[in-house]
Design a protein around this motif. Structure first.
Motif, PDB file in Angstrom:
ATOM      1  N   ILE A 119      64.136 117.953  52.482  1.00  0.00           N
ATOM      2  CA  ILE A 119      64.958 116.737  52.575  1.00  0.00           C
ATOM      3  C   ILE A 119      65.981 116.785  51.448  1.00  0.00           C
ATOM      4  CG2 ILE A 119      64.941 114.206  52.370  1.00  0.00           C
ATOM      5  CD1 ILE A 119      62.110 114.259  53.567  1.00  0.00           C
ATOM      6  N   GLU A 120      67.246 116.689  51.768  1.00  0.00           N
ATOM      7  CA  GLU A 120      68.303 116.746  50.744  1.00  0.00           C
ATOM      8  C   GLU A 120      68.350 115.453  49.928  1.00  0.00           C
ATOM      9  OE1 GLU A 120      69.539 119.255  49.736  1.00  0.00           O
ATOM     10  OE2 GLU A 120      69.368 120.651  51.396  1.00  0.00           O
ATOM     11  N   PRO A 121      68.717 115.501  48.647  1.00  0.00           N
ATOM     12  CA  PRO A 121      69.201 116.697  47.936  1.00  0.00           C
ATOM     13  C   PRO A 121      68.082 117.484  47.243  1.00  0.00           C
ATOM     14  CG  PRO A 121      69.434 114.792  46.509  1.00  0.00           C
ATOM     15  CD  PRO A 121      68.760 114.300  47.775  1.00  0.00           C
ATOM     16  N   TYR A 122      66.829 117.315  47.702  1.00  0.00           N
ATOM     17  CA  TYR A 122      65.692 117.861  46.938  1.00  0.00           C
ATOM     18  C   TYR A 122      65.305 119.298  47.300  1.00  0.00           C
ATOM     19  CZ  TYR A 122      65.486 112.956  45.792  1.00  0.00           C
ATOM     20  OH  TYR A 122      65.829 111.701  45.363  1.00  0.00           O
ATOM     21  N   THR A 123      65.937 119.828  48.346  1.00  0.00           N
ATOM     22  CA  THR A 123      65.532 121.150  48.844  1.00  0.00           C
ATOM     23  C   THR A 123      65.416 122.187  47.730  1.00  0.00           C
ATOM     24  OG1 THR A 123      66.704 120.586  50.859  1.00  0.00           O
ATOM     25  CG2 THR A 123      66.079 122.890  50.609  1.00  0.00           C
ATOM     26  N   ASP A 124      66.398 122.203  46.825  1.00  0.00           N
ATOM     27  CA  ASP A 124      66.382 123.220  45.763  1.00  0.00           C
ATOM     28  C   ASP A 124      65.986 122.677  44.397  1.00  0.00           C
ATOM     29  OD1 ASP A 124      67.093 125.280  47.440  1.00  0.00           O
ATOM     30  OD2 ASP A 124      69.232 124.779  47.298  1.00  0.00           O
ATOM     31  N   TYR A 125      65.204 121.634  44.385  1.00  0.00           N
ATOM     32  CA  TYR A 125      64.718 121.088  43.100  1.00  0.00           C
ATOM     33  C   TYR A 125      63.632 121.982  42.488  1.00  0.00           C
ATOM     34  CZ  TYR A 125      66.951 116.485  42.533  1.00  0.00           C
ATOM     35  OH  TYR A 125      67.832 115.460  42.291  1.00  0.00           O
ATOM     36  N   TYR A 126      63.014 122.813  43.283  1.00  0.00           N
ATOM     37  CA  TYR A 126      61.909 123.660  42.807  1.00  0.00           C
ATOM     38  C   TYR A 126      62.239 125.120  43.110  1.00  0.00           C
ATOM     39  CZ  TYR A 126      59.539 119.235  42.191  1.00  0.00           C
ATOM     40  OH  TYR A 126      59.228 117.966  41.771  1.00  0.00           O
ATOM     41  N   ILE A 127      61.360 126.008  42.681  1.00  0.00           N
ATOM     42  CA  ILE A 127      61.643 127.441  42.840  1.00  0.00           C
ATOM     43  C   ILE A 127      60.824 127.978  44.028  1.00  0.00           C
ATOM     44  CG2 ILE A 127      61.596 129.681  41.647  1.00  0.00           C
ATOM     45  CD1 ILE A 127      61.974 128.028  39.015  1.00  0.00           C
ATOM     46  N   TRP A 128      61.479 128.047  45.157  1.00  0.00           N
ATOM     47  CA  TRP A 128      60.835 128.453  46.413  1.00  0.00           C
ATOM     48  C   TRP A 128      61.220 129.882  46.769  1.00  0.00           C
ATOM     49  CZ3 TRP A 128      57.377 125.236  48.597  1.00  0.00           C
ATOM     50  CH2 TRP A 128      57.470 123.864  48.329  1.00  0.00           C
ATOM     51  N   ARG A 129      60.308 130.632  47.332  1.00  0.00           N
ATOM     52  CA  ARG A 129      60.623 131.971  47.820  1.00  0.00           C
ATOM     53  C   ARG A 129      59.834 132.209  49.103  1.00  0.00           C
ATOM     54  NH1 ARG A 129      63.903 131.412  44.640  1.00  0.00           N
ATOM     55  NH2 ARG A 129      64.654 132.721  42.958  1.00  0.00           N
ATOM     56  N   PRO A 130      60.479 132.910  50.054  1.00  0.00           N
ATOM     57  CA  PRO A 130      59.736 133.221  51.290  1.00  0.00           C
ATOM     58  C   PRO A 130      58.667 134.281  51.017  1.00  0.00           C
ATOM     59  CG  PRO A 130      61.963 134.174  51.307  1.00  0.00           C
ATOM     60  CD  PRO A 130      61.844 133.392  50.046  1.00  0.00           C
ATOM     61  N   ALA A 131      57.698 134.358  51.884  1.00  0.00           N
ATOM     62  CA  ALA A 131      56.700 135.429  51.772  1.00  0.00           C
ATOM     63  C   ALA A 131      57.404 136.753  51.996  1.00  0.00           C
ATOM     64  CB  ALA A 131      55.631 135.222  52.834  1.00  0.00           C
ATOM     65  N   ARG A 132      56.935 137.820  51.325  1.00  0.00           N
ATOM     66  CA  ARG A 132      57.601 139.111  51.520  1.00  0.00           C
ATOM     67  C   ARG A 132      57.050 139.787  52.772  1.00  0.00           C
ATOM     68  NH1 ARG A 132      57.880 142.044  45.800  1.00  0.00           N
ATOM     69  NH2 ARG A 132      56.579 143.414  47.031  1.00  0.00           N
TER      70      ARG A 132
END
Ligand code: NOJ
Length: 549
Positions: A119-132
């Motif tokens: 939910i914007e603007p919170y999408t990039d408030y944390y450090i997310w990474r996809p599974a490799r």
């Protein structure tokens, strides 16, 4: 606004609120309890309080997992109690600093709940990474508390980074919106009258681009990348420029793994971005790497750390002085002797109180509270201790692992403050949230109030003396007999005043040795731990001598 640096004349008292004093009988320490004890804290000679977090929190890391930065948790008395404490302190001419925990939030914080749903603007408030694609974690970093630093979130279908517990996701400080949130929090409390902040693991907030693997460190993998990360000084300068410079306040940064040279980049009085730094080096006199690889206490290692910080900061920055806090076991059990609790407690007090800097006392330190030793590992509450017991040193027997907790756990310093010899040590009239150390009948504030030779009254005397001597604030520092593993001797000198501090760290008597050039016949003995002063130092005896022109 020009920095007034009033903190240089102060002594702070750290309150870990859950265990300080319960004022409303629910078994949990709170601000009503603090209100009752403001005169007591002032009577120690302390003129400021640092509160460990008192914000709403699910308590996964005893409040260092914050779910709302803008208010005070109801269990601590909410905003009403907070305002009364703040006013009570200011009326007494005392200051208050809050804990600012912005490397991470609780996973129950609204920002994280929205971020996991994109939910914007919170999408990039944390450090997310996809599974490799190969199924491996985004990188090989360890968390400081609970295994690997990544946890998969089933809602967002991605991993999030947490350098501490699973319930403490790291904020993405590279996102300018997150930095604006931090500034909002700071202004909110400063506008209310708070006098400054202790900034939790602040040196971790800038992660390097690409989050590279760590192939060098055997433990705490990743720390060399994220501790003192690439944009740390930029972000701290931004907080200073946009917020702190507009208030009469002070800042204290917690910094694991920092040495004076690096510290100066943060706290240099002209070029730095913060005022003081909590360093862990003095806490490594009985371990190789904070508390996790325990070894025998080495006075030499402790002295080396003390002296390095005294010498290297001199004239450029200001030291924060402490021997206890909520992250370390009790100091007498660690660096002193439980066989000589009062004597070694006094020696430890003297060893740090006459250095240059701002001293901090941690609740219960002033009465010499000792480590807690429960029979059952299940009684531990601390997330880190619980993880260590079940995952570290598994080649050792359960008994040995339990003994390690007795020695190293943070819970050793988190049992309720022992106020008197009544039930629950006078901490609460209800059922205490945590175990009271069974030694409370012998070690408590009420008993020590009555005894002029108690550790409590010694702290009062030593702090009063410290404050009356300009040489403690302004003098130069020099250490003697640095190679001795049993004595710590240092001088402080300025025009017209000269101080010599002599501390024995031995359980056996030893000869008093004076450094060359210090003529005892012209000195005044201004503080002593033992009733008589001869040419023999008794077990854990300390003295402070003064020469005045
Ligand atoms: C340092 C705090 O002092 C400690 O108690 C806490 O667990 C970690 N930072 C994580 O916030």
């Amino acid at each position: 606004m020009e920095r007034k640096r009033w903190y240089k004349d102060m002594v702070f008292y750290q309150i870990w609120p859950r265990s300080f004093k319960d004022g409303d009988g629910d078994g949990m320490g709170d601000l009503w309890g603090v209100l009752e004890k403001l005169d007591y804290i002032q009577s120690l000679g302390c003129d400021g309080i640092w509160f460990s977090p008192i914000y709403p929190s699910p308590g996964a890391d005893c409040g260092y997992d914050i779910a709302d930065y803008m208010t005070i948790a109801p269990e601590f008395g909410g905003m009403e109690a907070f305002r009364q404490v703040l006013d009570g302190l200011h009326q007494r001419g005392m200051k208050l600093i809050m804990d600012l925990v912005v490397n991470h939030t609780s996973d129950e914080h609204e920002w994280f709940q929205k971020s996991r749903q994109r939910i914007e603007p919170y999408t990039d408030y944390y450090i997310w990474r996809p599974a490799r694609p190969d199924g491996k974690l985004p990188n090989n970093w360890d968390s400081n508390f609970e295994g690997k630093a990544w946890t998969f979130d089933p809602v967002r279908q991605e991993y999030y980074l947490h350098l501490f517990a699973v319930k403490q996701p790291d904020l993405n400080m590279d996102n300018p919106l997150v930095r604006e949130e931090v500034k909002k929090i700071l202004r909110h409390w400063l506008d209310m009258g708070v006098d400054g902040f202790r900034e939790d693991v602040i040196t971790y907030i800038s992660k390097p681009d690409g989050l590279p693997n760590d192939h060098i460190f055997p433990i705490y993998k990743g720390m060399r990348h994220y501790n003192h990360g690439p944009r740390i000084h930029e972000y701290l300068a931004e907080f200073k420029r946009d917020v702190f410079d507009h208030y009469d306040c002070f800042t204290l940064a917690e910094a694991p793994l920092v040495w004076p040279k690096r510290a100066l980049k943060y706290i240099h009085e002209e070029r730095g971005q913060i005022d003081m730094m909590i360093q862990f080096q003095c806490q490594c006199a009985d371990c190789l790497f904070t508390d996790y690889l325990p070894t025998k206490f080495s006075l030499r290692r402790m002295k080396r750390a003390f002296s390095q910080w005294q010498r290297k900061l001199s004239g450029q920055a200001w030291n924060m002085l402490y021997i206890e806090n909520h992250d370390h076991p009790r100091i007498i059990s660690r660096y002193g002797s439980e066989d000589f609790p009062t004597e070694s407690g006094k020696t430890l007090a003297v060893s740090y109180l006459f250095q240059q800097g701002t001293p901090f006392l941690y609740q219960g330190q002033e009465i010499g509270m000792l480590n807690w030793r429960p029979e059952d590992p299940e009684m531990y509450e601390d997330v880190q201790s619980r993880y260590q017991y079940t995952h570290a040193a598994l080649n050792k027997s359960p008994k040995e692992r339990l003994e390690r907790l007795w020695r190293c756990s943070r819970d050793s310093a988190r049992t309720p403050v022992q106020w008197d010899s009544s039930e629950n040590a006078g901490f609460t009239t209800g059922k205490p949230w945590f175990y009271v150390n069974p030694n409370y009948k012998q070690i408590n504030v009420a008993a020590q109030e009555k005894d002029p030779d108690s550790l409590l009254n010694f702290y009062r005397k030593a702090i009063k003396l410290r404050k009356s001597l300009p040489v403690v604030r302004h003098g130069t520092y020099r250490e003697y007999f640095a190679r001795s593993g049993k004595r710590y001797v240092y001088s402080r000198e300025m025009e017209g005043q000269r101080l010599l501090v002599v501390c024995s760290f031995s359980d056996k008597p030893m000869k008093l040795k004076m450094p060359r050039g210090f003529d005892l016949s012209k000195a005044e003995l201004i503080l002593q731990t033992h009733p008589t002063a001869t040419d023999i130092l008794q077990s854990y005896e300390s003295r402070v001598y003064l020469w005045e022109k």
